[in-house]
Design a protein around this motif. Sequence first.
Motif, PDB file in Angstrom:
ATOM      1  N   GLY A   1       0.821  -1.216   0.000  1.00 28.37           N
ATOM      2  CA  GLY A   1       0.000   0.000   0.000  1.00 28.37           C
ATOM      3  C   GLY A   1       0.845   1.252   0.000  1.00 28.37           C
ATOM      4  O   GLY A   1       0.554   2.227  -0.695  1.00 28.37           O
ATOM      5  N   ALA A   2       1.938   1.229   0.778  1.00 30.57           N
ATOM      6  CA  ALA A   2       2.856   2.375   0.797  1.00 30.57           C
ATOM      7  C   ALA A   2       3.602   2.501  -0.531  1.00 30.57           C
ATOM      8  O   ALA A   2       3.806   3.608  -1.038  1.00 30.57           O
ATOM      9  N   GLN A   3       4.001   1.368  -1.094  1.00 23.39           N
ATOM     10  CA  GLN A   3       4.693   1.390  -2.382  1.00 23.39           C
ATOM     11  C   GLN A   3       3.807   2.000  -3.463  1.00 23.39           C
ATOM     12  O   GLN A   3       4.292   2.700  -4.368  1.00 23.39           O
ATOM     13  N   ALA A   4       2.504   1.725  -3.358  1.00 25.56           N
ATOM     14  CA  ALA A   4       1.566   2.263  -4.347  1.00 25.56           C
ATOM     15  C   ALA A   4       1.187   3.716  -4.081  1.00 25.56           C
ATOM     16  O   ALA A   4       0.478   4.324  -4.877  1.00 25.56           O
ATOM     17  N   GLY A   5       1.637   4.251  -2.933  1.00 25.69           N
ATOM     18  CA  GLY A   5       1.353   5.642  -2.611  1.00 25.69           C
ATOM     19  C   GLY A   5      -0.047   5.897  -2.095  1.00 25.69           C
ATOM     20  O   GLY A   5      -0.532   7.039  -2.156  1.00 25.69           O
ATOM     21  N   LEU A   6      -0.720   4.866  -1.599  1.00 29.40           N
ATOM     22  CA  LEU A   6      -2.083   5.049  -1.096  1.00 29.40           C
ATOM     23  C   LEU A   6      -2.062   5.869   0.193  1.00 29.40           C
ATOM     24  O   LEU A   6      -1.292   5.563   1.109  1.00 29.40           O
ATOM     25  N   PRO A   7      -2.897   6.893   0.308  1.00 28.49           N
ATOM     26  CA  PRO A   7      -2.870   7.772   1.501  1.00 28.49           C
ATOM     27  C   PRO A   7      -3.106   7.031   2.810  1.00 28.49           C
ATOM     28  O   PRO A   7      -2.564   7.411   3.844  1.00 28.49           O
ATOM     29  N   ALA A   8      -3.909   5.964   2.788  1.00 26.35           N
ATOM     30  CA  ALA A   8      -4.244   5.244   4.022  1.00 26.35           C
ATOM     31  C   ALA A   8      -3.041   4.572   4.647  1.00 26.35           C
ATOM     32  O   ALA A   8      -3.064   4.223   5.834  1.00 26.35           O
ATOM     33  N   PHE A   9      -1.972   4.391   3.859  1.00 28.15           N
ATOM     34  CA  PHE A   9      -0.808   3.658   4.354  1.00 28.15           C
ATOM     35  C   PHE A   9       0.410   4.552   4.537  1.00 28.15           C
ATOM     36  O   PHE A   9       1.543   4.079   4.524  1.00 28.15           O
ATOM     37  N   GLN A  10       0.176   5.831   4.716  1.00 30.94           N
ATOM     38  CA  GLN A  10       1.280   6.730   5.023  1.00 30.94           C
ATOM     39  C   GLN A  10       1.544   6.679   6.513  1.00 30.94           C
ATOM     40  O   GLN A  10       0.609   6.682   7.323  1.00 30.94           O
TER      41      GLN A  10
END
Length: 455
Positions: free
Chosen positions: A177-186
Motif C-alpha cells: 500500500g505504501a509502495q503504491a502511494g495510497l494515503p491510508a498507508f502513510q
Amino acid sequence: MQDRAYPTLASAIRIWGRIGLLSFGGPAGQIALMHRILVEEQRWLGEKRFLHALNYCMLLPGPEAMQLAVYIGWLMHRTLGGIIAGLLFVLPGVVAIMALSWVYALYGNVGPVEALFFGLKAAVLAIVVQAVIRIGSRALKNSAMVAIAAASFVAIFGFAIPFPLIILAAGLIGFFGAQAGLPAFQGGDGHGKVGKVQVDDANTLLGEESPEHTQVNRAWAFRISAVFLVLWLAPVGLLFAVFGPANVFAQIAGFFSIMAVVTFGGAYAVLAYVAQEAVQNYGWLAPGEMLDGLGMAETTPGPLIMVTQFVGFMGAFREAGGLSPLMAGTLGGLLTTWVTFTPCFLWIFLGAPFIERLRDNKVLTAALTAITAAVVGVIMNLALWFGLHVVFDEVRTVTSFGLELDVPVWSTLNVAAAALVLLAIVAVFRFKLGPVTVLSGCAIAGLALHFVGTA
C-alpha cells in the motif's frame, strides 16, 4: 563529540535495577517510567533520541519496553550496558512469576487461592478490553485500518488462522500500500510525546551527536549477533536432537522461539498467539489458567510477556517425564524465558548500528501501521475468548458455514463472575483506576465471595 561525564557502570546498575523493580503496568507504563527516570531525572538522553529508539523498537518482534532498555543501555555503556539493562529489566519478573507458579502448582486448587485467581480473571478481562480500545483509538485512523482489524478478527476467531500468517498478510498489505502511494498507508508519528517534561538532546549526557561506538560497524554487529544467535538456537537444536520433537521441552523451545520472531504488536498480541497454540493445540493449560497467568504478570514487575514463563512452567509440570513435576516446571519456565528474551538482545545489537537507515523509512512504517491494525482485531478475539471462559463455566465449538465458533452454554452462566467483570469494567472506564488497583480490588472481592459462600 563533547567530553561528557557518563554515569559509571555501578551507577547504571542501580538505576536499571530501580527501573526493573518499578516496571509495573504493561509496556505503556514501563516506557513512561523509563522516560521519567532516564530522560527527565537523569538526563541521559533527550526526547528526540528517546523516541527515535522507541520507534525502532516498535519495528521489532517481542517486548518493545525491554528492547528499549537494551537499546539505551547499549547507547550509554556499549554491549555490556545493553546486557545489564535487559537482564535487570526482566529479572524481578522472572523471580516473581516463578515463585507464583510454584504457589499455583502446589495450592491452586485450595479454596482461598482459587478464589483469589477467580477475582483476578475478572480484572484481567477488563484490562484486555481497555487495551483493545486504547490501541484501536491510535491505530484505526481510516477505513483501510478498520478493514484490516475486522479481517484479522474474523480470520483468527472464525477460521483459526495462525497469528503469524495474519501478521505477515497485514505487513504485506501495508508494504505494498505504501509502495503504491495510497494515503491510508502513510506512516504516522509513532508514539509521539511520552512524558510531561520534554528534554532537548543538547541538554543531556549523550548530547546531539552519536557516541563513537554507535557508528555503523558491520564486523561488530555480525560478531555479537552470531554470539546471541548461538545462545538462542543452540539449546533449541540440542533439545530436538536429544529428545525429539514430541518432548515437551523441545516443543516449548521450538514454539516460543517461533513466537519470538513473529509476535509484532505488543504483549496482548503475544497472548492471543499463545492462547491459540498453548491452550488449544498443545493443551499445556486450560483457558482459565491462561487468565490466571496473565493476572500474575499484571501484578508483578517486568514485561507483561513474562506470562509465557508461567505457560512453559505448567506445560512441563504436567509432562514431567522422569523428573519431579516442580523441577520439570521450573526448567520449562526458565527455558521459555531464555528463548523468549535472548532474541531481544540479538535484534538490538544487530540493528542498532544501522538504525539511522530505518529512521525515516516510510515503507517500513506503513507495514508496522497495518500490523498494528491487525493486532487490534487479534486482541478483540483475545478479549472475546477470555470473556467466554470467565463468564461461562462451559463453552463449546460449533461449525457453521465453514466457520468454527466458540459459543457459550448459557445454562452455565456464572453470575458472580459476570458481576465481578462488570464492576471491573466500571472501575477501569468510569473511575479510571490503574491496573494494580483494579487487580487488587477484584482479588479481594474474589476472596470475600469465597468466605461468604463457605460461612
